[in-house]
Write an enzyme that holds these catalytic residues in place. Structure first.
Site, PDB file in Angstrom:
ATOM      1  N   ASP A 495       0.834  -1.205   0.000  1.00 10.40           N
ATOM      2  CA  ASP A 495       0.000   0.000   0.000  1.00 10.40           C
ATOM      3  C   ASP A 495       0.864   1.249   0.000  1.00 10.40           C
ATOM      4  OD1 ASP A 495       0.909  -0.733   2.555  1.00 10.40           O
ATOM      5  OD2 ASP A 495      -0.728   0.275   3.582  1.00 10.40           O
ATOM      6  N   ARG A 499       5.304   4.123   6.078  1.00 15.50           N
ATOM      7  CA  ARG A 499       4.835   4.041   7.465  1.00 15.50           C
ATOM      8  C   ARG A 499       4.727   2.597   7.952  1.00 15.50           C
ATOM      9  NH1 ARG A 499      -1.173   5.978   5.830  1.00 15.50           N
ATOM     10  NH2 ARG A 499      -1.958   3.955   5.164  1.00 15.50           N
ATOM     11  N   ASP A 500       4.180   2.457   9.129  1.00 14.17           N
ATOM     12  CA  ASP A 500       4.096   1.130   9.744  1.00 14.17           C
ATOM     13  C   ASP A 500       2.974   0.291   9.139  1.00 14.17           C
ATOM     14  OD1 ASP A 500       2.111   2.733  10.678  1.00 14.17           O
ATOM     15  OD2 ASP A 500       2.530   2.456  12.802  1.00 14.17           O
ATOM     16  N   GLU A 501       3.007   0.106   7.831  1.00 16.08           N
ATOM     17  CA  GLU A 501       2.082  -0.822   7.175  1.00 16.08           C
ATOM     18  C   GLU A 501       2.884  -1.617   6.155  1.00 16.08           C
ATOM     19  OE1 GLU A 501      -2.055  -0.201   6.555  1.00 16.08           O
ATOM     20  OE2 GLU A 501      -1.901   1.874   7.231  1.00 16.08           O
ATOM     21  N   ASP A 508      -5.968  -2.545  -2.702  1.00 14.36           N
ATOM     22  CA  ASP A 508      -5.118  -1.618  -3.458  1.00 14.36           C
ATOM     23  C   ASP A 508      -4.566  -2.339  -4.689  1.00 14.36           C
ATOM     24  OD1 ASP A 508      -5.230  -1.215  -0.590  1.00 14.36           O
ATOM     25  OD2 ASP A 508      -3.848   0.456  -0.822  1.00 14.36           O
ATOM     26  N   TRP A 562     -11.509  -6.286  -1.549  1.00 14.50           N
ATOM     27  CA  TRP A 562     -10.096  -6.637  -1.307  1.00 14.50           C
ATOM     28  C   TRP A 562      -9.859  -8.098  -1.737  1.00 14.50           C
ATOM     29  CZ3 TRP A 562     -11.698  -2.127   0.017  1.00 14.50           C
ATOM     30  CH2 TRP A 562     -10.806  -1.126   0.382  1.00 14.50           C
ATOM     31  N   GLU A 794      -2.271   9.144  -0.620  1.00 14.60           N
ATOM     32  CA  GLU A 794      -3.389   8.359  -0.098  1.00 14.60           C
ATOM     33  C   GLU A 794      -4.684   9.172  -0.142  1.00 14.60           C
ATOM     34  OE1 GLU A 794      -2.811   7.254   3.978  1.00 14.60           O
ATOM     35  OE2 GLU A 794      -4.089   5.495   3.758  1.00 14.60           O
ATOM     36  N   HIS A 816       1.021   6.149  -2.381  1.00 15.29           N
ATOM     37  CA  HIS A 816      -0.082   5.202  -2.237  1.00 15.29           C
ATOM     38  C   HIS A 816      -0.736   5.072  -3.606  1.00 15.29           C
ATOM     39  CE1 HIS A 816      -1.496   3.819   1.739  1.00 15.29           C
ATOM     40  NE2 HIS A 816      -2.604   3.451   1.113  1.00 15.29           N
TER      41      HIS A 816
HETATM   42  C1  BGC Z   1      -3.984   0.963   3.899  1.00 13.37           C
HETATM   43  C2  BGC Z   1      -4.802   0.833   2.648  1.00 13.37           C
HETATM   44  C3  BGC Z   1      -5.614  -0.412   2.816  1.00 13.37           C
HETATM   45  C4  BGC Z   1      -6.534  -0.108   3.953  1.00 13.37           C
HETATM   46  C5  BGC Z   1      -7.630  -1.050   4.202  1.00 13.37           C
HETATM   47  C6  BGC Z   1      -4.942   1.253   4.995  1.00 13.37           C
HETATM   48  O1  BGC Z   1      -4.384   1.561   6.190  1.00 13.37           O
HETATM   49  O2  BGC Z   1      -2.967   1.876   3.791  1.00 13.37           O
HETATM   50  O3  BGC Z   1      -4.288   1.213   1.508  1.00 13.37           O
HETATM   51  O4  BGC Z   1      -6.207  -0.921   1.706  1.00 13.37           O
HETATM   52  O5  BGC Z   1      -5.864   0.221   5.119  1.00 13.37           O
HETATM   53  O6  BGC Z   1      -8.719  -0.317   4.065  1.00 13.37           O
END
Ligand code: BGC
Length: 945
Positions: A495, A499-501, A508, A562, A794, A816
């Site tokens: 995504d 950051r912390d993801e 996405d 998703w 984003e 994003h």
């Molecule tokens: C992510 C998105 C992801 C979503 C889920 C977010 O925090 O960055 O891109 O699809 O969470 O809705």
């Protein structure tokens, strides 16, 4: 096909050609040039070149041999297809003698042209077979458990283990191969030289199910006598932090697969005299800590140059004080396979644009571009001086580095100098960041621009697309899209990189997959990730919200919009590259998912309100980041159900599975019927029982209320062909009316933005599509560009010049790609490049011309190109004083239907002659204000007076 060949044959007589016949070039195996593969029937492809127009292949012959000398018709010992009729130039499965591990296969091809004349043989290419059976891996998993050293208040970051072994190469070498994999990340060196140039090897997989390995040709790196084999390991995705778990405060935040990173390596040499020897990781290897004190993919790396064990990676080093490497047991069910994707690499370097002095003797370097990667530093100082590097995508108005949006990602690299008077250079090995700005602290002098070099990192997907116009905003937008793709296609589609993801969010990925195929060759990238997706399929048959899918949060399950990535991504790869293997291999998993949907719909073939109230968030993520009342997620889920059934039917057809073709065609029809019965009224307007959602608690933005009558509903219904053809125009009218009500501004989120412009185009509202596309007002793509973006954000207003980070800065990723899915419309509609057969064997060029009279705010000249499996397609249009000029390039072995925007054929010139008399193209007819011609390969210019 008959029409096609006759068209080509009739036209060929009139073409002026220089180099006649067909030349096969760009020979690839499994989408790669001279790769190592463990596919038992690898797929071959080539591109055809010709100096003649309307050229087509009528037959081919492939030879495969075990030595270059045997690569002749008389001697080809592995495969000789003989003359094989047909146009196929890609996805041709090897069907020769069974191949065993380590075999090098040399191959070449020639093609017969439209006149039945064979061309020259291509240059030779090769592929090499990897280790086909797991029991050919004799090496142990070795490592050094340093977990107890991961002190630290917030983060647990143990040092990186160093491993080494000296081996004796007894005599001259004919061939040497190094097979390496790791649980975690590895870098391998032979006599101090890094094997290969890949980064973050061996990549992220569900390590309990499979791990990938790399193969290196190290023949010239070894010498007779002592040689040093050396490796550093890091924690990576296997044992390091996975940021999303930090974000959601999961009880476990790191070491999801294991605590200790492990190495498995096997060096196999063949001496000149034909004898063989192997060296592998085992308990005789030595292990130690070294200079890498902390090493985490997300949080960064700390390197103390004073602790570098000088010479450890070369021969003659005294490792008597090092510990014995620890041997770890294997999981017998874990597969070890060749990495199928494009390697992650440094794909570009970026120089510093400006340096700003900051209080306290630190400096902020602006790289001029938001990207994912690392920096190399060049510094001088005393031993023990500590350089701290922090990374940010933006600056605060007062010049401070903006790191709020990194949230729990520490994203900090530290270098401790050894005090070399000549200066020192360093770059981290096992981390990367998403950034444009680098803050450097701890240097005792004012640095020059050469103190930092940006190293762009990403999966090395060849660039295949280009998009240029006379509108600066649009050009910047296209650049932003490609940069964001590069920053997020790093082993898996993420995504965001900062950051912390940084996980493989499936929503996405699915909305953007088709767009990606217009920018870069992502065939092997998705070959890898679709396996991750299928590995991550849940027990109930649903696909998860991200893949790979370790337990980052207990409540994460699946979500409409998703989970459909499991169907949509393989489908897009099939359409773009003609890949049917992904379909046949994924079929059991994809069918299970369709069964899951059927079961969930409880025999009703529609998901009514609250059908997904049992998941978290309720209904799933829905039209994430949309404005205004929400489109019911259950309605969208129902649309997706119909869409997936259609894609399944088409894919079943592609692999000649008639039974499933019938089955999914029927399901698609049933879902449509049920959806319309439930969610639309007599006038074709979408509706929902909003009361059923109560106060919306538990739903994403549920407090805003729900309505079926939204931009997202019509955009998707048109795009996914949910409504009956006769009703499409009506839906288009609703969409236009809704936009008008909203001041001609979009209100769509992740699921609605992608189909919005294509839906407008499909319902005859191209001018409005352009209006939205070219708008610079919030919310729009142009707005972001106006705010100085170099990547896709984003949110449309993640930053504004006027208000800065006016909302929650923490939920603003500046890299994003989801909204970059407008790319699909840019190539497919504005440039009008649309495949009508998989792999662009036939395609439409149907450009939609931007409205006139917008001056600099509009588009008067647009040129897009795409290198397809068949070669380069170009579509270019320009509005000039004398009319509209359209230039098209049709690759060899393909046929295009070109839609010229005028019905009056007398006013159209094709390659300077009146189109009705043209000998270079064939007039087909008129449709919706266009004249349609069919053209074989060649370059064409049309002028509409
Ligand atoms: C992510 C998105 C992801 C979503 C889920 C977010 O925090 O960055 O891109 O699809 O969470 O809705």
């Amino acid at each position: 096909m008959k029409i096609l060949v006759s068209l080509l044959l009739s036209a060929c007589v009139f073409t002026g050609a220089n180099a006649k016949g067909l030349d096969p070039t760009y020979l690839r195996c499994e989408y790669k040039v001279n790769p190592v593969t463990d596919q038992k029937s690898p797929r071959l492809s080539w591109e055809l070149q010709s100096g003649e127009n309307n050229q087509v292949q009528t037959a081919y012959q492939i030879l495969v041999a075990s030595t270059p000398e045997n690569l002749t018709e008389a001697k080809a010992d592995l495969w000789n297809t003989n003359k094989t009729n047909g146009r196929a130039t890609y996805q041709i499965e090897y069907k020769g003698k069974p191949l065993s591990s380590r075999t090098i296969c040399y191959w070449k091809v020639r093609s017969w042209d439209k006149n039945g004349v064979p061309g020259k043989w291509s240059d030779a290419a090769s592929w090499e077979m990897g280790l086909l059976a797991k029991n050919e891996w004799k090496a142990d998993w070795i490592g050094l458990d340093l977990d107890h050293l991961g002190k630290g208040k917030i983060y647990h970051l143990p040092p990186a283990p160093y491993l080494r072994k000296q081996v004796v190469i007894k005599k001259g070498l004919k061939k040497a191969r190094l097979y390496v994999t790791a649980l975690g990340l590895y870098e391998f060196q032979i006599n101090g030289k890094k094997a290969g140039d890949a980064f973050l090897t061996p990549g992220w997989t569900d390590y309990d199910k499979r791990v990938y390995y790399q193969t290196y040709d190290v023949t010239s790196d070894l010498k007779p006598g002592e040689n040093a084999l050396a490796s550093q390991l890091s924690y990576g995705w296997y044992a390091g932090y996975l940021g999303y778990s930090l974000l959601v405060q999961n009880p476990v935040v790191r070491a999801f697969y294991g605590k200790v990173p492990l190495l498995k390596a096997q060096l196999e040499v063949e001496y000149s005299d034909g004898t063989k020897e192997s060296f592998m990781t085992d308990q005789t290897w030595k292990a130690s800590t070294g200079a890498i004190l902390e090493s985490d993919l997300l949080n960064g790396e700390t390197y103390d140059a004073r602790l570098e064990p000088t010479g450890w990676n070369k021969g003659g080093f005294d490792d008597s004080k090092w510990e014995k490497a620890q041997v770890f047991a294997d999981k017998p069910e874990r597969l070890i396979q060749v990495y199928p994707g494009p390697p992650v690499k440094v794909t570009q370097t970026l120089e510093v644009k400006t340096i700003a002095d900051r209080p306290g003797g630190s400096y902020i370097f602006d790289m001029g571009q938001n990207f994912a990667g690392i920096v190399g530093i060049k510094v001088k100082g005393a031993a023990g001086d500590t350089i701290r590097l922090r990374f940010g995508e933006k600056l605060h108005p007062d010049g401070r580095l903006m790191t709020e949006n990194l949230r729990m990602a520490r994203a900090t690299d530290t270098y401790i100098l050894k005090g070399d008077p000549q200066g020192e250079t360093w770059e981290p090995q096992f981390t990367f960041h998403g950034f444009q700005y680098v803050e450097l602290a701890g240097l005792g002098y004012k640095p020059g621009k050469d103190a930092i070099l940006g190293l762009v990192i990403g999966s090395d997907t060849p660039k295949t697309g280009s998009f240029e116009t006379d509108n600066a905003m649009v050009n910047q937008l296209y650049s932003n899209i490609d940069w964001t793709q590069r920053a997020n296609y790093i082993d898996i589609p993420t995504d965001c990189p900062q950051r912390d993801e940084r996980i493989g969010w499936t929503g996405d990925a699915q909305v953007y997959a088709k767009s990606a195929t217009f920018n870069r060759d992502v065939a092997s990238f998705f070959t890898k990730w679709v396996v991750d997706l299928n590995d991550a399929q849940r027990k109930d048959g649903s696909y998860p919200v991200y893949a790979p899918a370790p337990d980052l949060r207990k409540s994460d399950t699946f979500s409409p919009g998703w989970m459909e990535a499991g169907i949509i991504c393989p489908y897009q790869i099939y359409r773009a590259y003609g890949d049917t293997r992904m379909i046949s291999e994924g079929w059991p998993a994809m069918s299970r998912f369709m069964d899951f949907l059927e079961k969930r719909s409880k025999g009703g073939y529609v998901f009514k309100e609250n059908a997904f109230a049992d998941i978290d968030p309720k209904g799933g993520f829905g039209d994430w980041l949309s404005f205004g009342k929400k489109t019911p997620p259950d309605m969208l889920a129902s649309f997706y159900y119909a869409y997936c059934a259609d894609l399944m039917a088409e894919m079943a057809g592609a692999v000649n599975n008639q039974k499933d073709f019938q089955k999914y065609t029927q399901i698609g029809a049933k879902v449509r019927k049920a959806v319309l019965a439930h969610y639309s009224d007599a006038s074709g307007k979408f509706k929902t029982d909003a009361k059923a959602y109560g106060n919306g608690a538990g739903y994403v933005d549920g407090a805003l209320g729900f309505t079926g009558h939204t931009q997202t509903a019509y955009a998707n219904a048109i795009y996914m062909k949910i409504i009956d053809k006769s009703q499409t125009k009506k839906s288009g009218d609703f969409l236009v009316a809704l936009l008008k009500e909203n001041g001609n501004k979009l209100g769509t989120g992740f699921l609605g933005a992608k189909p919005l412009l294509p839906a407008l185009s499909a319902t005859g509202n191209t001018d409005l599509a352009y209006r939205l596309f070219l708008s610079k007002e919030f919310p729009s793509w142009g707005f972001e560009v106006e705010q100085g973006s170099t990547t896709i954000w984003e949110r449309w207003d993640s930053f504004t010049k006027e208000d800065g980070f006016k909302y929650n800065a923490a939920m603003n990723s500046f890299s994003h790609y989801a909204f970059g899915a407008v790319c699909e419309w840019m190539f497919g509609n504005a440039a009008g490049i649309q495949a009508t057969q998989p792999g662009f064997a036939t395609f439409d060029i149907k450009p939609e011309i931007a409205p006139d009279g917008m001056g600099k705010e509009g588009i008067n000249h647009l040129k897009a190109s795409l290198v397809t499996m068949n070669g380069k397609v170009v579509s270019e249009w320009e509005r000039g004083n004398s009319g509209l000029n359209l230039k098209v390039n049709v690759p060899v072995n393909t046929v295009a239907r070109i839609h010229i925007p005028s019905e009056k054929s007398q006013q159209i010139l094709a390659n300077k002659e009146n189109i009705s008399k043209s000998k270079s193209v064939k007039l087909i007819g008129t449709e919706n204000g266009h004249t349609i011609v069919e053209a074989g390969s060649g370059s064409y210019e049309f002028v509409v007076k």
